[in-house]
Design a protein around this motif. Structure first.
Motif, PDB file in Angstrom:
ATOM      1  N   TYR A   1       1.108  -1.001  -0.161  1.00  0.00           N
ATOM      2  CA  TYR A   1      -0.009   0.391   0.069  1.00  0.00           C
ATOM      3  C   TYR A   1       0.812   1.401  -0.187  1.00  0.00           C
ATOM      4  O   TYR A   1       0.593   2.189  -0.767  1.00  0.00           O
ATOM      5  N   LYS A   2       2.011   1.320   0.599  1.00  0.00           N
ATOM      6  CA  LYS A   2       2.648   2.286   1.356  1.00  0.00           C
ATOM      7  C   LYS A   2       3.856   2.374  -0.577  1.00  0.00           C
ATOM      8  O   LYS A   2       3.905   3.763  -1.128  1.00  0.00           O
ATOM      9  N   LEU A   3       4.140   1.294  -0.971  1.00  0.00           N
ATOM     10  CA  LEU A   3       4.354   1.656  -2.261  1.00  0.00           C
ATOM     11  C   LEU A   3       3.692   2.076  -3.861  1.00  0.00           C
ATOM     12  O   LEU A   3       4.736   2.468  -4.838  1.00  0.00           O
ATOM     13  N   GLY A   4       2.419   2.652  -3.307  1.00  0.00           N
ATOM     14  CA  GLY A   4       1.406   2.270  -4.957  1.00  0.00           C
ATOM     15  C   GLY A   4       0.709   1.528  -4.706  1.00  0.00           C
ATOM     16  O   GLY A   4       0.266   1.469  -6.272  1.00  0.00           O
ATOM     17  N   MET A   5       1.280  -0.161  -4.287  1.00  0.00           N
ATOM     18  CA  MET A   5      -0.050  -1.206  -5.525  1.00  0.00           C
ATOM     19  C   MET A   5      -1.119  -1.067  -4.594  1.00  0.00           C
ATOM     20  O   MET A   5      -1.234  -0.819  -4.039  1.00  0.00           O
ATOM     21  N   SER A   6      -1.733  -1.940  -5.422  1.00  0.00           N
ATOM     22  CA  SER A   6      -3.391  -1.707  -5.837  1.00  0.00           C
ATOM     23  C   SER A   6      -3.642  -3.113  -4.694  1.00  0.00           C
ATOM     24  O   SER A   6      -2.381  -4.053  -4.566  1.00  0.00           O
ATOM     25  N   VAL A   7      -4.870  -3.112  -3.971  1.00  0.00           N
ATOM     26  CA  VAL A   7      -5.165  -4.471  -3.316  1.00  0.00           C
ATOM     27  C   VAL A   7      -5.115  -5.699  -4.034  1.00  0.00           C
ATOM     28  O   VAL A   7      -4.443  -6.430  -4.166  1.00  0.00           O
ATOM     29  N   ALA A   8      -5.336  -6.148  -5.356  1.00  0.00           N
ATOM     30  CA  ALA A   8      -5.499  -7.089  -6.149  1.00  0.00           C
ATOM     31  C   ALA A   8      -4.010  -7.033  -6.742  1.00  0.00           C
ATOM     32  O   ALA A   8      -3.176  -8.704  -6.895  1.00  0.00           O
ATOM     33  N   GLU A   9      -3.937  -6.118  -7.048  1.00  0.00           N
ATOM     34  CA  GLU A   9      -1.670  -6.597  -7.206  1.00  0.00           C
ATOM     35  C   GLU A   9      -1.240  -7.118  -6.492  1.00  0.00           C
ATOM     36  O   GLU A   9       0.087  -7.879  -6.452  1.00  0.00           O
ATOM     37  N   ILE A  10      -1.725  -6.685  -4.683  1.00  0.00           N
ATOM     38  CA  ILE A  10      -0.627  -7.065  -3.855  1.00  0.00           C
ATOM     39  C   ILE A  10      -1.146  -8.907  -3.493  1.00  0.00           C
ATOM     40  O   ILE A  10      -0.980  -9.636  -3.230  1.00  0.00           O
ATOM     41  N   ASP A  11      -2.435  -9.065  -3.318  1.00  0.00           N
ATOM     42  CA  ASP A  11      -3.371 -10.022  -3.571  1.00  0.00           C
ATOM     43  C   ASP A  11      -2.584 -11.066  -4.992  1.00  0.00           C
ATOM     44  O   ASP A  11      -2.413 -12.045  -4.744  1.00  0.00           O
ATOM     45  N   ARG A  12      -2.073 -10.772  -5.771  1.00  0.00           N
ATOM     46  CA  ARG A  12      -1.520 -11.758  -6.715  1.00  0.00           C
ATOM     47  C   ARG A  12      -0.360 -11.771  -6.335  1.00  0.00           C
ATOM     48  O   ARG A  12       0.106 -13.055  -6.188  1.00  0.00           O
ATOM     49  N   LEU A  13       0.713 -11.260  -5.395  1.00  0.00           N
ATOM     50  CA  LEU A  13       1.204 -12.176  -4.920  1.00  0.00           C
ATOM     51  C   LEU A  13       1.741 -12.296  -4.009  1.00  0.00           C
ATOM     52  O   LEU A  13       2.250 -13.616  -3.790  1.00  0.00           O
ATOM     53  N   LEU A  14       0.679 -12.527  -3.303  1.00  0.00           N
ATOM     54  CA  LEU A  14       0.706 -13.149  -1.795  1.00  0.00           C
ATOM     55  C   LEU A  14       0.160 -14.394  -2.912  1.00  0.00           C
ATOM     56  O   LEU A  14       0.340 -15.087  -1.669  1.00  0.00           O
ATOM     57  N   ALA A  15      -0.655 -14.592  -3.554  1.00  0.00           N
ATOM     58  CA  ALA A  15      -1.054 -15.927  -4.165  1.00  0.00           C
ATOM     59  C   ALA A  15      -0.397 -16.800  -4.870  1.00  0.00           C
ATOM     60  O   ALA A  15      -0.143 -17.896  -3.762  1.00  0.00           O
ATOM     61  N   TYR A  16       0.903 -15.699  -5.050  1.00  0.00           N
ATOM     62  CA  TYR A  16       1.601 -16.611  -6.255  1.00  0.00           C
ATOM     63  C   TYR A  16       2.828 -16.908  -5.024  1.00  0.00           C
ATOM     64  O   TYR A  16       3.536 -18.637  -5.365  1.00  0.00           O
ATOM     65  N   ARG A  17       2.788 -17.079  -2.988  1.00  0.00           N
ATOM     66  CA  ARG A  17       3.669 -17.066  -2.472  1.00  0.00           C
ATOM     67  C   ARG A  17       3.076 -18.366  -1.929  1.00  0.00           C
ATOM     68  O   ARG A  17       4.068 -19.209  -1.319  1.00  0.00           O
ATOM     69  N   LYS A  18       1.616 -18.110  -1.716  1.00  0.00           N
ATOM     70  CA  LYS A  18       1.192 -19.069  -1.205  1.00  0.00           C
ATOM     71  C   LYS A  18       1.943 -20.594  -1.707  1.00  0.00           C
ATOM     72  O   LYS A  18       1.678 -21.339  -1.221  1.00  0.00           O
ATOM     73  N   LYS A  19       1.746 -20.479  -3.176  1.00  0.00           N
ATOM     74  CA  LYS A  19       2.416 -21.960  -4.527  1.00  0.00           C
ATOM     75  C   LYS A  19       3.858 -21.968  -3.666  1.00  0.00           C
ATOM     76  O   LYS A  19       4.686 -22.976  -3.906  1.00  0.00           O
ATOM     77  N   ASP A  20       4.114 -21.368  -2.473  1.00  0.00           N
ATOM     78  CA  ASP A  20       5.734 -21.986  -2.373  1.00  0.00           C
ATOM     79  C   ASP A  20       6.665 -21.440  -3.766  1.00  0.00           C
ATOM     80  O   ASP A  20       8.205 -21.495  -3.473  1.00  0.00           O
ATOM     81  N   LEU A  21       6.039 -20.388  -4.163  1.00  0.00           N
ATOM     82  CA  LEU A  21       7.262 -19.955  -5.190  1.00  0.00           C
ATOM     83  C   LEU A  21       7.584 -17.906  -4.882  1.00  0.00           C
ATOM     84  O   LEU A  21       7.128 -17.975  -4.205  1.00  0.00           O
ATOM     85  N   TYR A  22       8.476 -18.111  -5.768  1.00  0.00           N
ATOM     86  CA  TYR A  22       9.273 -16.899  -5.762  1.00  0.00           C
ATOM     87  C   TYR A  22       9.289 -16.086  -6.623  1.00  0.00           C
ATOM     88  O   TYR A  22      10.007 -16.602  -7.348  1.00  0.00           O
ATOM     89  N   VAL A  23       9.724 -14.582  -6.887  1.00  0.00           N
ATOM     90  CA  VAL A  23      10.145 -13.646  -8.189  1.00  0.00           C
ATOM     91  C   VAL A  23      11.502 -13.155  -7.682  1.00  0.00           C
ATOM     92  O   VAL A  23      12.022 -13.584  -7.199  1.00  0.00           O
ATOM     93  N   ASN A  24      12.583 -13.985  -9.118  1.00  0.00           N
ATOM     94  CA  ASN A  24      14.311 -13.505  -9.120  1.00  0.00           C
ATOM     95  C   ASN A  24      14.257 -12.242  -9.990  1.00  0.00           C
ATOM     96  O   ASN A  24      15.499 -12.192  -9.903  1.00  0.00           O
ATOM     97  N   SER A  25      13.337 -11.327 -10.418  1.00  0.00           N
ATOM     98  CA  SER A  25      13.834 -10.396 -11.226  1.00  0.00           C
ATOM     99  C   SER A  25      12.544  -9.826 -11.551  1.00  0.00           C
ATOM    100  O   SER A  25      11.565  -9.624 -10.945  1.00  0.00           O
ATOM    101  N   ALA A  26      12.672  -8.193 -10.863  1.00  0.00           N
ATOM    102  CA  ALA A  26      11.827  -6.889 -11.459  1.00  0.00           C
ATOM    103  C   ALA A  26      10.679  -7.549 -12.829  1.00  0.00           C
ATOM    104  O   ALA A  26       9.577  -7.271 -12.862  1.00  0.00           O
TER     105      ALA A  26
END
Length: 292
Positions: A87-112
């Motif tokens: 929220y502080k970085l300017g991301m929307s709720v939907a964008e944050i939820d996509r990242l959290l859903a991705y992390r729940k699969k035990d997956l990581y992002v490794n680049s911008a």
């Protein structure tokens, strides 16, 4: 000529004539003074006021400096962005939820670029925050790691994990996690006792002393398998006292809810972020205790 009955009203003695002339003189003199003299009060600057005026330039410069003051962003691993951080970085709720859903699969992002693919943030926002991304060293030096061995070891490790119920965990269960000692494990158990049980693993993020790595390990070894009984509070009819009993809310935030409700009518889930001083980073957990 005036008739005798009315003559007495227009007959004056010498003293009366003098009084009338004197009154007329006073009226005319007063009108002249009113038109020709300036009665505007002279402003007298007190010593205290002169001191404030002397400091005005400094006050104006401080105001200008505060407006131009941009909060500093420190390097961070985007895999561990929380709701509040996003929220502080300017991301929307939907964008944050996509990242959290991705992390729940035990997956990581490794680049911008991978971060943008997962969250679907705009190019402008990516250009703004990506310079602060900090990935682990093995991401930058992939040649130093054997890809097949790394993921095979990770898969074997994941298979050996026995997921337990965080609400049934003992102190020893918690201390089995690398990075958790007697003090941290006791702190986690006290938080669980205070709330009557955890309702979300996200609550680990708000326990003081737990690093992102430890929180990630807790998420891998524990889940919410036995949901505690929640007594939901009707946000659109509850009093300040009732609202202040909800986890992560206090008297002042409860008062702001009631104030917002009285001024704007019925509160919906999406209205919570509009309430002054509402703990936005804990909004998903607080919403579990509310009835809309």
């Amino acid at each position: 000529m005036l008739s005798t009955p009315f003559r007495q009203f227009f007959t004056f003695t010498t003293q009366q004539r003098f009084a009338i002339l004197l009154l007329l003189f006073v009226v005319v003199t007063g009108q002249c003074l009113y038109f020709f003299l300036d009665f505007t009060p002279t402003e007298i600057n007190s010593k205290e006021k002169l001191q404030w005026l002397a400091m005005q330039h400094e006050v104006d410069s401080l105001k200008k400096e505060s407006k131009n003051n941009v909060p500093k962003i420190y390097p961070f691993n985007p895999n561990f962005i929380t709701d509040f951080k996003g929220y502080k970085l300017g991301m929307s709720v939907a964008e944050i939820d996509r990242l959290l859903a991705y992390r729940k699969k035990d997956l990581y992002v490794n680049s911008a670029a991978e971060f943008q693919d997962v969250t679907q943030i705009s190019d402008g926002l990516l250009a703004k925050i990506s310079p602060y991304f900090k990935f682990p060293d093995w991401v930058k030096n992939k040649k130093a790691f054997h890809k097949n061995n790394y993921f095979t070891a990770s898969a074997d490790k994941k298979k050996s994990i026995v997921v337990k119920d965080i609400n049934q965990a003992t102190q020893q269960d918690l201390m089995d996690i690398y990075g958790i000692g007697p003090a941290l494990s006791e702190r986690i158990l006290k938080e669980k006792e205070k709330f009557g049980g955890f309702v979300s693993m996200q609550q680990m993020e708000f326990i003081w002393g737990l690093s992102p790595e430890v929180i990630d390990q807790l998420g891998a070894h524990f889940k919410i398998l036995s949901v505690p009984e929640i007594r939901k509070i009707a946000i659109n009819s509850a009093s300040i006292k009732e609202l202040s009993k909800i986890p992560y809310l206090n008297y002042y935030s409860a008062k702001e809810i009631v104030t917002y409700r009285s001024m704007n009518g019925t509160i919906k889930t999406e209205d919570l972020i509009k309430i002054k001083d509402f703990p936005v980073e804990k909004i998903k957990i607080i919403a579990l205790y509310l009835e809309f």
